[in-house]
Design an enzyme around this catalytic site. Structure first.
Site, PDB file in Angstrom:
ATOM      1  N   GLU A  15       0.600  -0.515  -0.227  1.00 35.95           N
ATOM      2  CA  GLU A  15      -0.210  -0.170   0.123  1.00 35.95           C
ATOM      3  C   GLU A  15       0.663   1.606  -0.022  1.00 35.95           C
ATOM      4  O   GLU A  15       0.093   2.187  -1.244  1.00 35.95           O
ATOM      5  CB  GLU A  15      -0.628   0.076   1.171  1.00 35.95           C
ATOM      6  CG  GLU A  15      -1.811  -1.553   1.581  1.00 35.95           C
ATOM      7  CD  GLU A  15      -1.326  -2.417   2.378  1.00 35.95           C
ATOM      8  OE1 GLU A  15      -0.720  -1.912   3.771  1.00 35.95           O
ATOM      9  OE2 GLU A  15      -0.506  -3.260   1.536  1.00 35.95           O
ATOM     10  N   HIS A  70       3.659  10.326  -5.065  1.00 36.51           N
ATOM     11  CA  HIS A  70       3.801  11.401  -3.793  1.00 36.51           C
ATOM     12  C   HIS A  70       5.057  11.403  -3.981  1.00 36.51           C
ATOM     13  O   HIS A  70       5.791   9.946  -4.409  1.00 36.51           O
ATOM     14  CB  HIS A  70       3.299  10.730  -2.416  1.00 36.51           C
ATOM     15  CG  HIS A  70       1.943  11.198  -2.684  1.00 36.51           C
ATOM     16  ND1 HIS A  70       1.229  12.104  -1.171  1.00 36.51           N
ATOM     17  CD2 HIS A  70       0.869  10.503  -3.018  1.00 36.51           C
ATOM     18  CE1 HIS A  70       0.064  12.008  -1.145  1.00 36.51           C
ATOM     19  NE2 HIS A  70      -0.013  11.599  -2.343  1.00 36.51           N
TER      20      HIS A  70
END
Length: 222
Positions: free
Chosen positions: A52, A150
């Site tokens: 994740e 990100h």
């Protein structure tokens, strides 16, 4: 005034659950203007990378395997931060990881009193709106096309632009940087004295009005 706008990437949400910092980036502002100076590094967390987390920032175990441990970069980080004000988005998250890693390296944690949270600034300025970095970039017209995943460096750079806009825009930094030179110019210019006489009828009306006044204040002060 020196400020460091920074961001981190991690293996998870909380160091108390065994998660570690894997990327740090900070960009320097002086008087709210970017100086071009920054610090950016990756670290080997010494643990597995949850799928994740990798899907968020794209940093795999293989990529991080040959990177230094955080303690090897801690001294450089502390020196770069100095006594600057620290700026982050959702700063509590980043500070929790930074201070965990610093203490783990045998160094003092950073004082939370020197931290500015842009999430708090955004909530106060735009109540009820979205406060993500993407949303703020859109609001201020900041190009985020390079932000595919990100990443601490790109996020810190974007956040620096957002922070400048949240705190008044680039004009503030410009004013601070050039005010001294403007003052020098103003002080050296010989400004012409201009006399704009009233039309005769206006001057007569003005004098008639003054004659009607009894004991005006300016006569008492003479």
């Amino acid at each position: 005034m020196r400020e460091i706008v920074f961001d981190t990437e991690t293996t998870g949400l909380d160091p108390r659950d065994g998660h570690r910092l894997v990327e740090f980036a900070g960009v320097e502002l002086v008087e709210r203007m970017p100086t071009g100076r920054h610090l950016h590094f990756y670290t080997n967390p010494g643990r597995s990378m949850p799928l994740e987390a990798e899907q968020v920032h794209g940093l795999s175990e293989e990529f991080l395997r040959d990177k230094p441990k955080f303690r090897e970069k801690a001294g450089e980080l502390v020196a770069f931060l100095g006594d600057a004000i620290l700026v982050a988005h959702n700063a509590q998250f980043d500070m929790r990881f930074l201070n965990f890693e610093l203490e783990h390296a045998g160094l003092k944690p950073l004082d939370s009193g020197r931290v500015v949270d842009t999430l708090d600034l955004s909530r106060k300025r735009f109540p009820g709106a979205k406060h993500t970095l993407d949303a703020l970039c859109t609001r201020f017209g900041i190009d985020r096309s390079a932000r595919i995943l990100h990443g601490a460096l790109i996020d810190a750079e974007l956040l620096a632009d957002v922070y400048i806009e949240l705190t008044g825009g680039r004009q503030i930094g410009f004013d601070l940087s050039v005010s001294a030179s403007i003052r020098e110019v103003v002080d050296t210019v010989s400004w012409p004295v201009r006399d704009f006489p009233l039309p005769a009828e206006d001057e007569a009306a003005h004098r008639a009005f003054l004659d009607k006044m009894k004991e005006p204040l300016w006569r008492k002060s003479v």
